[in-house]
Design a protein around this motif. Structure first.
Motif, PDB file in Angstrom:
ATOM      1  N   GLU A 202     -17.314  -2.486  -2.152  1.00 36.38           N
ATOM      2  CA  GLU A 202     -17.738  -3.858  -2.892  1.00 36.38           C
ATOM      3  C   GLU A 202     -16.699  -5.156  -2.270  1.00 36.38           C
ATOM      4  O   GLU A 202     -17.226  -6.630  -2.151  1.00 36.38           O
ATOM      5  CB  GLU A 202     -16.762  -4.204  -4.319  1.00 36.38           C
ATOM      6  N   LYS A 203     -15.086  -4.625  -1.933  1.00 39.15           N
ATOM      7  CA  LYS A 203     -14.140  -5.514  -1.734  1.00 39.15           C
ATOM      8  C   LYS A 203     -13.831  -5.773   0.306  1.00 39.15           C
ATOM      9  O   LYS A 203     -14.832  -7.374   0.347  1.00 39.15           O
ATOM     10  CB  LYS A 203     -12.862  -5.053  -1.410  1.00 39.15           C
ATOM     11  N   ARG A 204     -15.106  -5.271   0.687  1.00 42.41           N
ATOM     12  CA  ARG A 204     -15.634  -6.193   1.801  1.00 42.41           C
ATOM     13  C   ARG A 204     -16.553  -6.547   2.097  1.00 42.41           C
ATOM     14  O   ARG A 204     -17.286  -7.721   2.727  1.00 42.41           O
ATOM     15  CB  ARG A 204     -16.275  -5.084   2.779  1.00 42.41           C
TER      16      ARG A 204
ATOM     17  N   ILE B 132     -14.801   0.766  -4.294  1.00 42.19           N
ATOM     18  CA  ILE B 132     -14.777  -0.615  -4.675  1.00 42.19           C
ATOM     19  C   ILE B 132     -13.822  -0.807  -3.160  1.00 42.19           C
ATOM     20  O   ILE B 132     -14.116  -2.142  -3.125  1.00 42.19           O
ATOM     21  CB  ILE B 132     -13.156   0.326  -5.022  1.00 42.19           C
ATOM     22  N   ARG B 133     -14.313  -0.431  -1.290  1.00 41.33           N
ATOM     23  CA  ARG B 133     -13.889  -0.312  -0.951  1.00 41.33           C
ATOM     24  C   ARG B 133     -14.653  -1.408  -0.276  1.00 41.33           C
ATOM     25  O   ARG B 133     -14.711  -2.078   0.360  1.00 41.33           O
ATOM     26  CB  ARG B 133     -12.995   0.731  -0.015  1.00 41.33           C
TER      27      ARG B 133
ATOM     28  N   ARG C 143     -16.278 -10.200   0.066  1.00 39.88           N
ATOM     29  CA  ARG C 143     -14.992 -11.271   0.065  1.00 39.88           C
ATOM     30  C   ARG C 143     -14.781 -12.303  -0.004  1.00 39.88           C
ATOM     31  O   ARG C 143     -13.881 -12.906  -0.648  1.00 39.88           O
ATOM     32  CB  ARG C 143     -15.072 -10.806   2.190  1.00 39.88           C
TER      33      ARG C 143
ATOM     34  N   GLU D 296     -13.468   4.799  -5.907  1.00 36.58           N
ATOM     35  CA  GLU D 296     -12.517   4.269  -4.905  1.00 36.58           C
ATOM     36  C   GLU D 296     -13.606   4.103  -3.600  1.00 36.58           C
ATOM     37  O   GLU D 296     -13.078   2.888  -3.046  1.00 36.58           O
ATOM     38  CB  GLU D 296     -11.828   5.410  -4.155  1.00 36.58           C
ATOM     39  N   ILE D 297     -14.741   4.860  -2.328  1.00 36.13           N
ATOM     40  CA  ILE D 297     -15.528   4.501  -1.781  1.00 36.13           C
ATOM     41  C   ILE D 297     -15.878   2.893  -2.410  1.00 36.13           C
ATOM     42  O   ILE D 297     -16.558   1.587  -1.206  1.00 36.13           O
ATOM     43  CB  ILE D 297     -17.160   5.588  -1.593  1.00 36.13           C
TER      44      ILE D 297
ATOM     45  N   ARG E  66       0.714  -1.573   0.069  1.00 40.85           N
ATOM     46  CA  ARG E  66       0.318   0.011   0.126  1.00 40.85           C
ATOM     47  C   ARG E  66       1.378   1.492  -0.468  1.00 40.85           C
ATOM     48  O   ARG E  66       0.693   2.635  -0.498  1.00 40.85           O
ATOM     49  CB  ARG E  66      -1.400   0.434   1.085  1.00 40.85           C
TER      50      ARG E  66
END
Length: 263
Positions: free
Chosen positions: A250-252, A247-248, A255, A244-245, A8
């Protein structure tokens, strides 16, 4: 954990370097052009401070412009989600409906949302104009993504559930809908970007004096290219943050979905 942190930091550093080099290049191009129509980074920063503290020629600050645009975009985008997701699920589950109505759906889908702006101006008034244009822009990416994601659900999962005696409602709610959610989220993210492209055009000719698109148009008419770029950068930065929000989130939420990488 340590390797993820290092990665990161590395990505952040590369992005910071890229941004710095871009600003330096912009500065030198503006200095080389020496044109009042090519604003330098310093002039844009001054214009941004003016929009924050004083506002434009009518005293409307950047936050007032931005707030109105956000309300218009998310109203139309929300309406598109409410209609596009259930509509895509229904036509995906019952393909005969789509096959018998595609002669209407497909031609309308290829009409540019910008082409609907004159229609909205003539037939609608005020806030509803913008909501309609954004709805048209957002609806079909969400609708089509949902429709085809239903058709791409793995048949093995459905057949196994049926062999185990699962009801049709169980298959829909526990297998088909969860399998389509990542694709629906991707379609929503794409449609949100398209919405921001269209709101600028809609606000330019919508007749109201508040909105990022209207700010860009007014500033260009007064040859304030610094404020034009301020409006453009505001949309770009907001769009980047929203993406970005998204995407984050979505990833959460997803999973369980394996990430795909070409590295």
């Amino acid at each position: 954990m340590g390797s993820n942190y290092v990665e990161r930091v590395k990505v952040f550093s590369y992005n910071l370097i890229s941004l710095t080099l871009f600003i330096i290049l912009w500065f030198w191009v503006a200095r080389w052009q020496a044109s009042p129509f090519f604003a330098s980074p310093a002039e844009i920063a001054q214009g941004f401070m003016q929009m924050v503290t004083v506002g434009d020629e009518e005293g409307i600050t950047i936050f007032m412009h931005l707030w109105q645009s956000i309300i218009r975009v998310f109203s139309g985008f929300g309406a598109a989600c409410v209609l596009g997701i259930p509509g895509g699920l229904v036509l995906g589950l019952f393909p005969f409906i789509y096959n018998r109505t595609r002669i209407i759906i497909e031609p309308v889908r290829f009409i540019s949302p910008i082409a609907w702006i004159p229609v909205a101006i003539v037939l609608l008034v005020g806030f509803t104009r913008y909501v309609f244009v954004i709805w048209v822009a957002s609806f079909f990416p969400i609708f089509i993504t949902t429709l085809w994601s239903v058709r791409n659900v793995n048949l093995i999962h459905i057949n196994v559930a049926r062999v185990a005696g699962a009801s049709r409602w169980f298959v829909i709610t526990r297998i088909i809908v969860p399998a389509t959610l990542p694709y629906i989220a991707g379609g929503m993210r794409v449609s949100l970007g398209i919405s921001w492209m269209c709101i600028v055009a809609a606000e330019m000719i919508g007749g109201e004096m508040v909105g990022i698109g209207r700010l860009i148009l007014k500033s260009s008419m007064m040859h304030r290219m610094d404020l034009v770029v301020v409006g453009m950068l505001t949309i770009g930065i907001l769009g980047y943050c929203l993406n970005e929000i998204f995407i984050r989130v979505e990833k959460r939420i997803f999973r369980w979905r394996a990430a795909v990488s070409i590295d």
